[in-house]
Design a protein around this motif. Structure first.
Motif, mmCIF file in Angstrom:
data_model
loop_
_atom_site.group_PDB
_atom_site.id
_atom_site.type_symbol
_atom_site.label_atom_id
_atom_site.label_comp_id
_atom_site.label_asym_id
_atom_site.label_seq_id
_atom_site.Cartn_x
_atom_site.Cartn_y
_atom_site.Cartn_z
ATOM 1 N N UNK A 43 0.857 -1.241 -0.035
ATOM 2 C CA UNK A 43 -0.098 0.030 -0.319
ATOM 3 C C UNK A 43 0.710 1.320 -0.071
ATOM 4 N N UNK A 44 2.061 1.181 0.212
ATOM 5 C CA UNK A 44 2.908 2.436 0.307
ATOM 6 C C UNK A 44 4.060 2.313 -0.509
ATOM 7 N N UNK A 45 5.142 2.687 0.045
ATOM 8 C CA UNK A 45 6.357 2.974 -0.756
ATOM 9 C C UNK A 45 6.304 3.357 -2.160
ATOM 10 N N UNK A 46 6.734 2.309 -3.024
ATOM 11 C CA UNK A 46 6.804 2.654 -4.553
ATOM 12 C C UNK A 46 5.373 3.113 -5.148
ATOM 13 N N UNK A 47 4.317 2.886 -4.342
ATOM 14 C CA UNK A 47 2.991 3.279 -4.746
ATOM 15 C C UNK A 47 2.775 4.694 -4.738
ATOM 16 N N UNK A 48 3.278 5.436 -3.829
ATOM 17 C CA UNK A 48 3.291 7.044 -3.979
ATOM 18 C C UNK A 48 3.972 7.417 -5.012
ATOM 19 N N UNK A 51 1.717 6.767 -8.048
ATOM 20 C CA UNK A 51 0.497 7.716 -7.930
ATOM 21 C C UNK A 51 0.966 9.118 -8.276
ATOM 22 N N UNK A 52 2.263 9.479 -7.879
ATOM 23 C CA UNK A 52 2.610 10.672 -8.275
ATOM 24 C C UNK A 52 2.771 10.688 -9.904
ATOM 25 N N UNK A 53 3.536 9.778 -10.506
ATOM 26 C CA UNK A 53 3.472 9.639 -12.006
ATOM 27 C C UNK A 53 2.181 9.930 -12.613
ATOM 28 N N UNK A 54 0.880 9.299 -12.132
ATOM 29 C CA UNK A 54 -0.400 9.331 -12.630
ATOM 30 C C UNK A 54 -0.620 10.853 -12.323
ATOM 31 N N UNK A 55 -0.385 11.394 -11.321
ATOM 32 C CA UNK A 55 -0.945 13.108 -10.892
ATOM 33 C C UNK A 55 -0.084 13.860 -12.172
ATOM 34 N N UNK A 56 0.931 13.326 -12.239
ATOM 35 C CA UNK A 56 1.829 14.231 -13.360
ATOM 36 C C UNK A 56 1.200 14.255 -14.752
ATOM 37 N N UNK A 57 0.676 12.960 -14.819
ATOM 38 C CA UNK A 57 0.224 12.721 -16.347
ATOM 39 C C UNK A 57 -1.056 13.574 -16.447
ATOM 40 N N UNK A 58 -1.993 13.415 -15.456
ATOM 41 C CA UNK A 58 -3.218 14.028 -15.366
ATOM 42 C C UNK A 58 -3.021 15.267 -15.320
ATOM 43 N N UNK A 59 -2.379 16.010 -14.575
ATOM 44 C CA UNK A 59 -2.492 17.636 -14.368
ATOM 45 C C UNK A 59 -1.630 17.984 -15.450
ATOM 46 N N UNK A 60 -0.693 17.310 -16.243
ATOM 47 C CA UNK A 60 -0.056 17.783 -17.467
ATOM 48 C C UNK A 60 -1.071 17.971 -18.668
ATOM 49 N N UNK A 61 -1.827 16.990 -18.715
ATOM 50 C CA UNK A 61 -2.987 16.997 -19.536
ATOM 51 C C UNK A 61 -4.017 18.097 -19.366
ATOM 52 N N UNK A 62 -4.100 18.632 -18.323
ATOM 53 C CA UNK A 62 -5.126 19.610 -17.812
ATOM 54 C C UNK A 62 -5.081 20.977 -18.430
ATOM 55 N N UNK A 63 -4.112 21.474 -18.711
ATOM 56 C CA UNK A 63 -3.909 22.607 -19.470
ATOM 57 C C UNK A 63 -3.771 23.742 -18.554
ATOM 58 N N UNK A 64 -3.476 23.211 -17.329
ATOM 59 C CA UNK A 64 -3.113 24.168 -16.246
ATOM 60 C C UNK A 64 -1.905 24.892 -16.383
ATOM 61 N N UNK A 65 -1.586 26.114 -15.963
ATOM 62 C CA UNK A 65 -0.213 26.681 -16.015
ATOM 63 C C UNK A 65 0.793 25.858 -15.160
ATOM 64 N N UNK A 66 1.977 25.965 -15.670
ATOM 65 C CA UNK A 66 3.179 25.008 -15.386
ATOM 66 C C UNK A 66 3.301 25.209 -13.860
ATOM 67 N N UNK A 67 3.247 26.525 -13.187
ATOM 68 C CA UNK A 67 3.603 26.740 -11.903
ATOM 69 C C UNK A 67 2.558 26.084 -11.144
#
Length: 167
Positions: A43-48, A51-67
């Protein structure tokens, strides 16, 4: 003064068993350590990190400003890591109570193997996909359920009660 001494003595007597119970013996501590290792592996360790990679992928596709993206990715990732650490600590006793030492040792050996680590990564991805699928399937059904409820019961009265509670 005598009352304070009596209260202090009563507290010391009452607190004694609680302090004695809070320090596990060596066998129980080993069991708790194994439960924690199992939780970290599953449940932890590498999963975080995953999940960070999935967040990056999701937010990068959002069109949100880089900052904004960078701040959200960092902040949400840190929050997830804190929550995962706290969850492991909260759930550790339950896992130790649910699994025997041999079961935990076997599970840990499996999840430390390359196949076990691969399965955990795939389970995280599949869980995310399953949540998305379930949400898409659940929303129309909830809308239908709301309509059925309002046919059966007077929803206008509920709306009025909700407005009164909001005040």
């Amino acid at each position: 003064m005598r009352i304070i001494a009596i209260i202090a003595a009563a507290l010391a007597v009452a607190a004694g068993p609680a302090f004695a119970q809070s320090v596990p013996d060596a066998a129980r501590q080993n069991h708790l350590d194994l439960a924690e290792r199992y939780l970290v592996l599953t449940q932890g360790g590498d999963l975080v990190k995953q999940m960070r990679g999935q967040l990056e992928e999701s937010y990068n596709a959002s069109g949100m400003p880089a900052e904004q993206r960078a701040w959200l990715i960092e902040t949400v990732s840190e929050t997830l890591a804190e929550v995962m650490d706290a969850t492991v600590q909260e759930f550790r006793d339950d896992v130790a109570d649910s699994f025997t030492v041999p079961e935990l040792e076997s599970a840990i050996a499996f999840y430390e193997s390359p196949v076990g680590r691969s399965i955990v990564r795939k389970q995280v991805d599949m869980s995310m996909e399953m949540q998305e699928t379930m949400s898409a399937l659940l929303m129309p059904r909830l809308e239908g359920l709301t309509e059925k409820f309002c046919i059966r019961f007077d929803c206008s009265a509920l709306g009025g009660a909700a407005q009164k509670e909001a005040r």
